[in-house]
Design a protein around this motif. Structure first.
Motif, PDB file in Angstrom:
ATOM      1  N   GLU A 246     -22.773 -39.532 -63.192  1.00 58.59           N
ATOM      2  CA  GLU A 246     -24.066 -39.050 -63.685  1.00 58.59           C
ATOM      3  C   GLU A 246     -24.661 -38.034 -62.721  1.00 58.59           C
ATOM      4  OE1 GLU A 246     -26.654 -42.387 -64.361  1.00 58.59           O
ATOM      5  OE2 GLU A 246     -25.934 -42.566 -66.430  1.00 58.59           O
ATOM      6  N   PHE A 247     -25.279 -37.013 -63.308  1.00 56.64           N
ATOM      7  CA  PHE A 247     -25.930 -35.954 -62.546  1.00 56.64           C
ATOM      8  C   PHE A 247     -27.299 -35.703 -63.145  1.00 56.64           C
ATOM      9  CE2 PHE A 247     -21.397 -35.500 -62.241  1.00 56.64           C
ATOM     10  CZ  PHE A 247     -21.186 -35.219 -60.900  1.00 56.64           C
ATOM     11  N   ASP A 248     -28.259 -35.442 -62.288  1.00 61.23           N
ATOM     12  CA  ASP A 248     -29.604 -35.118 -62.747  1.00 61.23           C
ATOM     13  C   ASP A 248     -29.703 -33.616 -62.976  1.00 61.23           C
ATOM     14  OD1 ASP A 248     -30.718 -37.726 -62.584  1.00 61.23           O
ATOM     15  OD2 ASP A 248     -30.814 -37.517 -60.408  1.00 61.23           O
ATOM     16  N   VAL A 249     -30.042 -33.241 -64.192  1.00 59.57           N
ATOM     17  CA  VAL A 249     -30.265 -31.838 -64.537  1.00 59.57           C
ATOM     18  C   VAL A 249     -31.621 -31.781 -65.225  1.00 59.57           C
ATOM     19  CG1 VAL A 249     -29.450 -29.865 -65.874  1.00 59.57           C
ATOM     20  CG2 VAL A 249     -27.794 -31.406 -64.808  1.00 59.57           C
ATOM     21  N   SER A 250     -32.501 -31.030 -64.640  1.00 57.44           N
ATOM     22  CA  SER A 250     -33.892 -30.999 -65.100  1.00 57.44           C
ATOM     23  C   SER A 250     -34.409 -32.431 -65.099  1.00 57.44           C
ATOM     24  CB  SER A 250     -34.025 -30.332 -66.468  1.00 57.44           C
ATOM     25  OG  SER A 250     -33.549 -28.996 -66.401  1.00 57.44           O
ATOM     26  N   ASP A 251     -34.864 -32.915 -66.215  1.00 56.59           N
ATOM     27  CA  ASP A 251     -35.377 -34.280 -66.272  1.00 56.59           C
ATOM     28  C   ASP A 251     -34.418 -35.228 -66.998  1.00 56.59           C
ATOM     29  OD1 ASP A 251     -35.722 -33.108 -68.737  1.00 56.59           O
ATOM     30  OD2 ASP A 251     -37.611 -34.131 -69.159  1.00 56.59           O
ATOM     31  N   LYS A 252     -33.170 -34.806 -67.133  1.00 58.69           N
ATOM     32  CA  LYS A 252     -32.182 -35.611 -67.870  1.00 58.69           C
ATOM     33  C   LYS A 252     -31.024 -35.994 -66.961  1.00 58.69           C
ATOM     34  CE  LYS A 252     -33.903 -34.681 -72.044  1.00 58.69           C
ATOM     35  NZ  LYS A 252     -34.233 -35.563 -73.086  1.00 58.69           N
ATOM     36  N   LYS A 253     -30.352 -37.067 -67.329  1.00 55.79           N
ATOM     37  CA  LYS A 253     -29.096 -37.443 -66.694  1.00 55.79           C
ATOM     38  C   LYS A 253     -27.976 -36.976 -67.616  1.00 55.79           C
ATOM     39  CE  LYS A 253     -30.266 -41.233 -63.720  1.00 55.79           C
ATOM     40  NZ  LYS A 253     -30.314 -40.439 -62.526  1.00 55.79           N
ATOM     41  N   VAL A 254     -26.986 -36.303 -67.032  1.00 56.17           N
ATOM     42  CA  VAL A 254     -25.835 -35.844 -67.808  1.00 56.17           C
ATOM     43  C   VAL A 254     -24.571 -36.400 -67.163  1.00 56.17           C
ATOM     44  CG1 VAL A 254     -27.007 -33.752 -68.613  1.00 56.17           C
ATOM     45  CG2 VAL A 254     -25.585 -33.652 -66.552  1.00 56.17           C
ATOM     46  N   ASN A 255     -23.515 -36.500 -67.967  1.00 58.20           N
ATOM     47  CA  ASN A 255     -22.260 -37.017 -67.432  1.00 58.20           C
ATOM     48  C   ASN A 255     -21.448 -35.888 -66.784  1.00 58.20           C
ATOM     49  OD1 ASN A 255     -20.500 -35.773 -69.373  1.00 58.20           O
ATOM     50  ND2 ASN A 255     -20.888 -37.437 -70.805  1.00 58.20           N
ATOM     51  N   GLY A 256     -20.330 -36.280 -66.175  1.00 56.38           N
ATOM     52  CA  GLY A 256     -19.492 -35.330 -65.444  1.00 56.38           C
ATOM     53  C   GLY A 256     -18.960 -34.184 -66.284  1.00 56.38           C
ATOM     54  N   PHE A 257     -18.615 -34.446 -67.545  1.00 60.43           N
ATOM     55  CA  PHE A 257     -18.112 -33.367 -68.397  1.00 60.43           C
ATOM     56  C   PHE A 257     -19.164 -32.281 -68.592  1.00 60.43           C
ATOM     57  CE2 PHE A 257     -14.858 -36.401 -70.130  1.00 60.43           C
ATOM     58  CZ  PHE A 257     -13.757 -35.674 -69.710  1.00 60.43           C
ATOM     59  N   ILE A 258     -20.390 -32.702 -68.821  1.00 60.38           N
ATOM     60  CA  ILE A 258     -21.463 -31.732 -69.026  1.00 60.38           C
ATOM     61  C   ILE A 258     -21.732 -30.973 -67.732  1.00 60.38           C
ATOM     62  CG2 ILE A 258     -23.915 -31.445 -69.591  1.00 60.38           C
ATOM     63  CD1 ILE A 258     -23.571 -33.932 -71.440  1.00 60.38           C
ATOM     64  N   ALA A 259     -21.772 -31.684 -66.606  1.00 58.69           N
ATOM     65  CA  ALA A 259     -22.029 -31.032 -65.325  1.00 58.69           C
ATOM     66  C   ALA A 259     -20.968 -29.983 -65.007  1.00 58.69           C
ATOM     67  CB  ALA A 259     -22.103 -32.079 -64.211  1.00 58.69           C
TER      68      ALA A 259
END
Length: 159
Positions: free
Chosen positions: A58-71
């Motif tokens: 999990e990665f924080d992008v803006s105010d959301k958590k995204v998974n590794g594929f999205i990152a």
């Protein structure tokens, strides 16, 4: 290494692929961007486990958590960089489900078959546990050359 060495399809120490195209087009999931199509049950299991691990990151992008594929896709794929995060999350889930369906529908080699390790029909990777990760290394010259060319293709696409 013996040029006539055969490996069993059911050997869990190898991931075996053919070069091909996925049925659908993918923007986020790197598995679907590859031209490596699994041809054994063990390889599909390995791919699914790898996808699960990347999705767990999990990665924080803006105010959301995204998974590794999205990152990863946010950094590497200009086609999605202008998308809203919620749209990326929705697209990644759709792609993930689609890839699972494609994996489950693939025609596979029989577990009782063997193939030559040094052949040029399949991409063969030796799987080795390194700490908590599985490392895949090209097991023959054909796969090594393919991997070098694939990295070059990806690098060129990002330039």
């Amino acid at each position: 290494m013996d040029g006539n060495e055969m490996i069993n399809i059911d050997d869990m120490n190898y991931a075996i692929y053919k070069i091909g195209e996925w049925e659908n087009n993918y923007e986020i999931n790197q598995v679907g961007l590859s031209r490596e199509i699994p041809v054994t049950k063990h390889t599909i299991t390995h791919v699914k486990l790898s996808m699960e691990e990347i999705r767990k990151s999990e990665f924080d992008v803006s105010d959301k958590k995204v998974n590794g594929f999205i990152a990863i896709a946010m950094q590497l794929n200009p086609n999605i960089q202008d998308m809203e995060i919620d749209d990326m999350i929705e697209l990644e889930e759709k792609e993930y489900q689609s890839i699972l369906e494609e994996l489950d529908a693939l025609e596979l080699l029989g577990d009782d078959e063997s193939i030559p390790l040094e052949g040029e029909e399949y991409l063969i990777y030796k799987l080795e546990k390194e700490h908590h990760l599985t490392k895949s290394t090209p097991a023959n010259e054909f796969t090594k050359q393919y991997s070098i060319e694939e990295l070059r293709r990806i690098t060129d696409a990002l330039s």
